[in-house]
Design a protein around this motif. Structure first.
Motif, PDB file in Angstrom:
ATOM      1  N   VAL A  20      -1.016  -3.261  -1.711  1.00  0.00           N
ATOM      2  CA  VAL A  20      -1.114  -2.592  -0.309  1.00  0.00           C
ATOM      3  C   VAL A  20       0.165  -1.974   0.375  1.00  0.00           C
ATOM      4  O   VAL A  20       1.023  -2.760   0.044  1.00  0.00           O
ATOM      5  N   VAL A  21      -0.023  -0.841   0.875  1.00  0.00           N
ATOM      6  CA  VAL A  21       1.069  -0.151   1.426  1.00  0.00           C
ATOM      7  C   VAL A  21       0.891   0.022   2.853  1.00  0.00           C
ATOM      8  O   VAL A  21      -0.249   0.340   3.225  1.00  0.00           O
ATOM      9  N   ALA A  22       2.005   0.302   3.753  1.00  0.00           N
ATOM     10  CA  ALA A  22       1.797   0.588   5.032  1.00  0.00           C
ATOM     11  C   ALA A  22       1.494   2.132   5.106  1.00  0.00           C
ATOM     12  O   ALA A  22       2.203   2.906   4.695  1.00  0.00           O
ATOM     13  N   ALA A  23       0.652   2.394   6.144  1.00  0.00           N
ATOM     14  CA  ALA A  23       0.186   3.693   6.320  1.00  0.00           C
ATOM     15  C   ALA A  23       1.106   4.537   7.157  1.00  0.00           C
ATOM     16  O   ALA A  23       1.266   5.603   6.770  1.00  0.00           O
ATOM     17  N   ARG A  24       1.812   3.707   7.856  1.00  0.00           N
ATOM     18  CA  ARG A  24       2.713   4.350   8.772  1.00  0.00           C
ATOM     19  C   ARG A  24       3.813   3.115   9.090  1.00  0.00           C
ATOM     20  O   ARG A  24       3.614   2.136   8.870  1.00  0.00           O
ATOM     21  N   THR A  25       5.104   3.442   9.623  1.00  0.00           N
ATOM     22  CA  THR A  25       5.844   2.517   9.987  1.00  0.00           C
ATOM     23  C   THR A  25       5.341   1.606  10.952  1.00  0.00           C
ATOM     24  O   THR A  25       4.771   2.127  11.948  1.00  0.00           O
ATOM     25  N   VAL A  39      -4.301   1.175   0.169  1.00  0.00           N
ATOM     26  CA  VAL A  39      -4.136   0.725  -1.120  1.00  0.00           C
ATOM     27  C   VAL A  39      -3.867   1.614  -2.043  1.00  0.00           C
ATOM     28  O   VAL A  39      -4.237   2.981  -2.228  1.00  0.00           O
ATOM     29  N   ARG A  40      -2.782   1.638  -2.810  1.00  0.00           N
ATOM     30  CA  ARG A  40      -2.361   2.430  -3.704  1.00  0.00           C
ATOM     31  C   ARG A  40      -1.943   1.898  -4.881  1.00  0.00           C
ATOM     32  O   ARG A  40      -1.581   0.610  -5.308  1.00  0.00           O
ATOM     33  N   ASP A  41      -2.039   2.708  -6.124  1.00  0.00           N
ATOM     34  CA  ASP A  41      -1.696   2.155  -7.472  1.00  0.00           C
ATOM     35  C   ASP A  41      -0.295   2.395  -7.950  1.00  0.00           C
ATOM     36  O   ASP A  41       0.093   3.490  -7.959  1.00  0.00           O
ATOM     37  N   LEU A  42       0.656   1.136  -7.806  1.00  0.00           N
ATOM     38  CA  LEU A  42       1.892   1.078  -8.006  1.00  0.00           C
ATOM     39  C   LEU A  42       2.269  -0.280  -9.032  1.00  0.00           C
ATOM     40  O   LEU A  42       1.327  -0.923  -9.382  1.00  0.00           O
ATOM     41  N   ASN A  43       3.436  -0.293  -9.543  1.00  0.00           N
ATOM     42  CA  ASN A  43       3.799  -1.325 -10.301  1.00  0.00           C
ATOM     43  C   ASN A  43       4.832  -2.184  -9.604  1.00  0.00           C
ATOM     44  O   ASN A  43       6.196  -1.808  -9.682  1.00  0.00           O
ATOM     45  N   ALA A  53      -5.967  -9.658   3.116  1.00  0.00           N
ATOM     46  CA  ALA A  53      -4.905 -10.872   2.998  1.00  0.00           C
ATOM     47  C   ALA A  53      -3.753 -10.469   4.298  1.00  0.00           C
ATOM     48  O   ALA A  53      -3.169 -11.317   4.630  1.00  0.00           O
ATOM     49  N   ALA A  54      -3.913  -9.103   4.629  1.00  0.00           N
ATOM     50  CA  ALA A  54      -2.860  -8.661   5.468  1.00  0.00           C
ATOM     51  C   ALA A  54      -3.495  -8.448   7.006  1.00  0.00           C
ATOM     52  O   ALA A  54      -2.732  -8.863   7.833  1.00  0.00           O
ATOM     53  N   ILE A  55      -4.597  -8.088   6.986  1.00  0.00           N
ATOM     54  CA  ILE A  55      -5.268  -7.844   8.349  1.00  0.00           C
ATOM     55  C   ILE A  55      -5.429  -9.099   9.254  1.00  0.00           C
ATOM     56  O   ILE A  55      -5.953  -9.968   8.733  1.00  0.00           O
ATOM     57  N   GLY A  56      -4.831  -8.702  10.482  1.00  0.00           N
ATOM     58  CA  GLY A  56      -4.895  -9.883  11.399  1.00  0.00           C
ATOM     59  C   GLY A  56      -3.676 -10.611  11.393  1.00  0.00           C
ATOM     60  O   GLY A  56      -3.549 -11.565  12.433  1.00  0.00           O
ATOM     61  N   LEU A  57      -3.021 -10.413  10.763  1.00  0.00           N
ATOM     62  CA  LEU A  57      -1.593 -11.065  10.713  1.00  0.00           C
ATOM     63  C   LEU A  57      -0.663 -10.248  11.440  1.00  0.00           C
ATOM     64  O   LEU A  57      -1.137  -9.197  11.738  1.00  0.00           O
ATOM     65  N   GLU A  58       0.764 -10.669  11.572  1.00  0.00           N
ATOM     66  CA  GLU A  58       1.660  -9.996  12.312  1.00  0.00           C
ATOM     67  C   GLU A  58       2.869  -9.555  11.516  1.00  0.00           C
ATOM     68  O   GLU A  58       3.292 -10.456  10.388  1.00  0.00           O
ATOM     69  N   ALA A  59       3.359  -8.671  11.545  1.00  0.00           N
ATOM     70  CA  ALA A  59       4.634  -8.238  10.816  1.00  0.00           C
ATOM     71  C   ALA A  59       5.544  -8.852  11.228  1.00  0.00           C
ATOM     72  O   ALA A  59       6.081  -8.923  12.398  1.00  0.00           O
ATOM     73  N   ARG A  60       6.635  -9.557  10.304  1.00  0.00           N
ATOM     74  CA  ARG A  60       7.731 -10.299  10.545  1.00  0.00           C
ATOM     75  C   ARG A  60       8.705  -9.433  10.664  1.00  0.00           C
ATOM     76  O   ARG A  60       9.850  -9.772  11.275  1.00  0.00           O
ATOM     77  N   VAL A  61       8.885  -8.373   9.829  1.00  0.00           N
ATOM     78  CA  VAL A  61       9.873  -7.482   9.538  1.00  0.00           C
ATOM     79  C   VAL A  61       9.259  -6.034   9.993  1.00  0.00           C
ATOM     80  O   VAL A  61       8.016  -5.723   9.954  1.00  0.00           O
ATOM     81  N   ALA A  62      10.142  -5.135  10.053  1.00  0.00           N
ATOM     82  CA  ALA A  62       9.551  -3.597  10.039  1.00  0.00           C
ATOM     83  C   ALA A  62       8.905  -3.177   8.852  1.00  0.00           C
ATOM     84  O   ALA A  62       9.832  -3.309   7.618  1.00  0.00           O
ATOM     85  N   LEU A  63       7.956  -2.784   8.727  1.00  0.00           N
ATOM     86  CA  LEU A  63       7.168  -2.418   7.509  1.00  0.00           C
ATOM     87  C   LEU A  63       7.286  -0.859   7.542  1.00  0.00           C
ATOM     88  O   LEU A  63       6.535  -0.155   8.297  1.00  0.00           O
ATOM     89  N   TYR A  64       7.595  -0.021   6.468  1.00  0.00           N
ATOM     90  CA  TYR A  64       7.838   1.159   6.596  1.00  0.00           C
ATOM     91  C   TYR A  64       6.816   1.986   5.795  1.00  0.00           C
ATOM     92  O   TYR A  64       6.122   1.181   4.612  1.00  0.00           O
ATOM     93  N   ALA A  65       6.309   2.979   6.117  1.00  0.00           N
ATOM     94  CA  ALA A  65       5.210   3.885   5.618  1.00  0.00           C
ATOM     95  C   ALA A  65       5.417   4.005   4.029  1.00  0.00           C
ATOM     96  O   ALA A  65       6.666   4.471   3.534  1.00  0.00           O
ATOM     97  N   GLY A  66       4.571   3.775   3.323  1.00  0.00           N
ATOM     98  CA  GLY A  66       4.517   4.010   1.983  1.00  0.00           C
ATOM     99  C   GLY A  66       5.189   3.026   1.041  1.00  0.00           C
ATOM    100  O   GLY A  66       4.961   2.930  -0.322  1.00  0.00           O
ATOM    101  N   ARG A  67       5.858   1.888   1.640  1.00  0.00           N
ATOM    102  CA  ARG A  67       6.310   0.810   0.909  1.00  0.00           C
ATOM    103  C   ARG A  67       5.384  -0.291   0.677  1.00  0.00           C
ATOM    104  O   ARG A  67       4.606  -0.699   1.661  1.00  0.00           O
ATOM    105  N   PRO A  68       5.415  -1.071  -0.351  1.00  0.00           N
ATOM    106  CA  PRO A  68       4.473  -2.152  -0.708  1.00  0.00           C
ATOM    107  C   PRO A  68       4.881  -3.254   0.516  1.00  0.00           C
ATOM    108  O   PRO A  68       5.977  -3.480   1.003  1.00  0.00           O
ATOM    109  N   ILE A  69       3.736  -4.033   0.939  1.00  0.00           N
ATOM    110  CA  ILE A  69       3.782  -5.234   1.813  1.00  0.00           C
ATOM    111  C   ILE A  69       3.730  -6.474   0.859  1.00  0.00           C
ATOM    112  O   ILE A  69       2.960  -6.696   0.029  1.00  0.00           O
ATOM    113  N   ARG A  70       4.783  -7.340   1.089  1.00  0.00           N
ATOM    114  CA  ARG A  70       4.905  -8.534   0.446  1.00  0.00           C
ATOM    115  C   ARG A  70       4.351  -9.511   1.480  1.00  0.00           C
ATOM    116  O   ARG A  70       4.634  -9.799   2.477  1.00  0.00           O
TER     117      ARG A  70
END
Length: 138
Positions: A20-25, A39-43, A53-70
């Motif tokens: 799962v990656v962020a669609a925008r910042t 969703v993107r195919d990445l290693n 697993a992420a929908i409905g939760l709150e971002a604890r830090v800034a999530l940048y576009a295209g970067r995976p979410i941990r």
């Protein structure tokens, strides 16, 4: 021998999986909805693989576009804001003490934050409950 080299090369390649990656910042403290993710195919080891697993939760830090979410980047929405007055509960051996306190941080259910006891002006660590109260344990 040729098949052995092919097998070794195949096994040595990193596996690609859906992450799962962020669609925008997404700024910190933003409630995440389906429009924020794709969703993107990445290693990437340790990234969230299911958008649910992420929908409905709150971002604890800034999530940048295209970067995976941990998993550590998101958490339950905050129920206590910094400097908010909350009730502190202490229970041990059948005795329960409740008093007022001031939250010294922002927290969601299950998070542990520092809270100042307004009666004694001392600070304690308290686990925040779903009701927004702080529960102090020895």
């Amino acid at each position: 021998m040729k098949w052995l080299c092919t097998a070794i090369c195949f096994l040595a390649c990193p596996a690609v999986a859906d992450v799962v990656v962020a669609a925008r910042t997404i700024p910190a403290q933003t409630l995440i909805g389906p429009e924020h993710l794709f969703v993107r195919d990445l290693n990437v080891a340790g990234a969230i693989s299911d958008p649910e697993a992420a929908i409905g939760l709150e971002a604890r830090v800034a999530l940048y576009a295209g970067r995976p979410i941990r998993p550590g980047d998101v958490g339950p929405p905050a129920v206590v804001e910094r400097n908010q007055l909350i009730t502190l509960h202490y229970q041990r051996n059948g005795l329960m003490i409740s008093t007022d306190g001031r939250a010294l941080g922002r927290a969601g259910p299950g998070d542990i934050i520092r809270v100042m006891n307004l009666s004694s002006r001392s600070t304690v660590s308290a686990r925040i409950g779903t009701d927004g109260a702080g529960y102090v344990a020895k």
